[in-house]
Design a protein around this motif. Sequence first.
Motif, short mmCIF file in Angstrom:
data_model
loop_
_atom_site.label_atom_id
_atom_site.label_comp_id
_atom_site.label_asym_id
_atom_site.label_seq_id
_atom_site.Cartn_x
_atom_site.Cartn_y
_atom_site.Cartn_z
N GLU A 112 -15.84 -5.59 -8.88
CA GLU A 112 -15.78 -4.54 -7.26
C GLU A 112 -16.87 -3.61 -6.88
O GLU A 112 -17.51 -3.06 -6.59
CB GLU A 112 -14.49 -4.20 -7.48
CG GLU A 112 -13.86 -5.20 -7.22
CD GLU A 112 -13.96 -6.00 -5.44
OE1 GLU A 112 -13.88 -4.92 -4.68
OE2 GLU A 112 -13.24 -7.45 -5.56
N PHE A 137 -4.77 -1.92 -6.80
CA PHE A 137 -5.25 -1.49 -5.94
C PHE A 137 -6.39 -0.38 -5.98
O PHE A 137 -5.88 -0.24 -7.32
CB PHE A 137 -4.04 0.09 -5.06
CG PHE A 137 -3.18 -1.08 -3.94
CD1 PHE A 137 -4.26 -1.68 -2.82
CD2 PHE A 137 -1.92 -1.83 -4.09
CE1 PHE A 137 -2.57 -2.34 -1.58
CE2 PHE A 137 -1.21 -2.40 -3.76
CZ PHE A 137 -1.70 -2.76 -2.75
N HIS A 142 -8.15 6.16 1.08
CA HIS A 142 -7.58 5.30 1.29
C HIS A 142 -8.22 4.07 -0.23
O HIS A 142 -8.37 4.56 -0.68
CB HIS A 142 -8.82 4.48 2.69
CG HIS A 142 -10.44 4.73 1.82
ND1 HIS A 142 -11.39 5.59 1.68
CD2 HIS A 142 -10.71 3.45 1.28
CE1 HIS A 142 -12.37 4.65 0.70
NE2 HIS A 142 -11.85 3.78 0.93
N LEU A 143 -7.21 2.86 0.50
CA LEU A 143 -6.88 2.32 -1.12
C LEU A 143 -6.89 0.89 0.00
O LEU A 143 -7.66 0.20 0.98
CB LEU A 143 -5.19 2.08 -0.94
CG LEU A 143 -4.76 2.86 -1.83
CD1 LEU A 143 -4.81 4.66 -1.39
CD2 LEU A 143 -3.14 2.65 -2.29
N GLU A 144 -7.36 0.49 -1.28
CA GLU A 144 -8.03 -1.57 -0.91
C GLU A 144 -7.43 -2.11 -2.29
O GLU A 144 -7.35 -1.72 -3.33
CB GLU A 144 -9.41 -1.46 -1.23
CG GLU A 144 -10.60 -0.77 0.09
CD GLU A 144 -12.13 -0.25 -0.50
OE1 GLU A 144 -12.53 -1.80 -1.81
OE2 GLU A 144 -12.66 -0.18 0.47
N TYR A 157 -9.55 5.41 -3.25
CA TYR A 157 -10.96 6.45 -3.14
C TYR A 157 -10.21 8.12 -2.74
O TYR A 157 -9.02 7.75 -1.90
CB TYR A 157 -11.78 5.75 -2.21
CG TYR A 157 -12.09 4.59 -3.15
CD1 TYR A 157 -13.37 4.22 -3.53
CD2 TYR A 157 -11.76 3.07 -2.92
CE1 TYR A 157 -13.53 3.18 -4.68
CE2 TYR A 157 -12.14 2.51 -3.51
CZ TYR A 157 -13.42 2.32 -3.83
OH TYR A 157 -13.79 0.87 -4.98
N GLU A 162 0.94 -1.30 0.42
CA GLU A 162 0.31 -0.14 0.05
C GLU A 162 0.62 1.14 -0.08
O GLU A 162 0.75 2.32 -0.62
CB GLU A 162 -0.97 0.12 1.11
CG GLU A 162 -1.72 1.43 0.89
CD GLU A 162 -3.24 1.25 1.87
OE1 GLU A 162 -2.55 1.69 2.88
OE2 GLU A 162 -3.53 0.41 2.95
N TYR A 174 -11.95 -4.88 -11.79
CA TYR A 174 -12.71 -3.97 -11.13
C TYR A 174 -14.65 -3.73 -11.40
O TYR A 174 -15.08 -4.67 -10.65
CB TYR A 174 -12.62 -2.33 -10.66
CG TYR A 174 -12.97 -1.39 -10.11
CD1 TYR A 174 -13.04 -0.97 -8.55
CD2 TYR A 174 -14.24 -0.94 -11.00
CE1 TYR A 174 -13.44 -0.67 -7.95
CE2 TYR A 174 -14.69 0.05 -9.89
CZ TYR A 174 -15.09 0.29 -8.88
OH TYR A 174 -15.68 1.28 -7.92
N LEU A 229 -6.93 -4.83 -5.11
CA LEU A 229 -8.20 -5.34 -5.83
C LEU A 229 -7.54 -6.50 -6.59
O LEU A 229 -8.48 -7.69 -6.04
CB LEU A 229 -7.85 -4.40 -7.16
CG LEU A 229 -8.94 -4.72 -8.50
CD1 LEU A 229 -10.18 -4.43 -7.75
CD2 LEU A 229 -8.57 -3.72 -9.12
N GLN A 258 -20.85 2.58 -6.17
CA GLN A 258 -19.50 3.31 -5.84
C GLN A 258 -19.29 3.42 -7.70
O GLN A 258 -19.79 3.14 -7.89
CB GLN A 258 -18.13 1.93 -6.02
CG GLN A 258 -18.23 1.54 -4.76
CD GLN A 258 -17.07 0.48 -4.60
OE1 GLN A 258 -17.28 -0.49 -5.55
NE2 GLN A 258 -16.67 -0.05 -3.53
#
Length: 188
Positions: A182, A128, A107-109, A131, A90, A178, A111, A187
């Motif tokens: 996702e 990743f 923030h990052l998530e 957002y 990250e 994504y 993927l 989103q």
Amino acid sequence: MSPTDPLAWDTLEREVAYSCPGFDVVNESVQLPDGAETDFDYLSEPASVCVLPFTPDGDVVCIDEWRQAVSRVNRGLPVGGTEPDDDDLEAAARRELAEETGHEADHLEPLVTVEPANGIADSVIHCFVAYGCRPTADQQLDHNESIRVTPLAYETLLEAIRNGEIRDGRAVLAVSYYQLFEATEDQP
């Protein structure tokens, strides 16, 4: 020690045939499952990160970058190699986002993690989603980077991928994954 899978090759010798900043070309002498011996060459590079960065309005912070190997400007996403100073993946993704676009994310998530060309390279890309991306500083480009920041509406990005305008494999992969797994109504 021999691998346990009957499809596995045994590596007999390994040497770096060529080294330059960013990657090595490795030559291995291997024994195939049928006992035959041969050479195998591949590209070896550090793991990299790819960031799909969304602004608070749902636009995607894309980049246009000159790519010498294909002799054209390529539209894609921020991507870069991991570095020894990175605390984790990250941190590497946040660094690449800031360096290439001047943006920071709320923030990052994670993927997806892929091996995009495992027949010819040991490359691993960790993707990743970022957002709440906002411009906070100037780009900090490497000496050999020519990058223009180009925010796009998410639907415009999808259409550019659908019609083949965007050909960068990392961008196509991250956006496709994504979109497939996702993306929701909530989103961008």
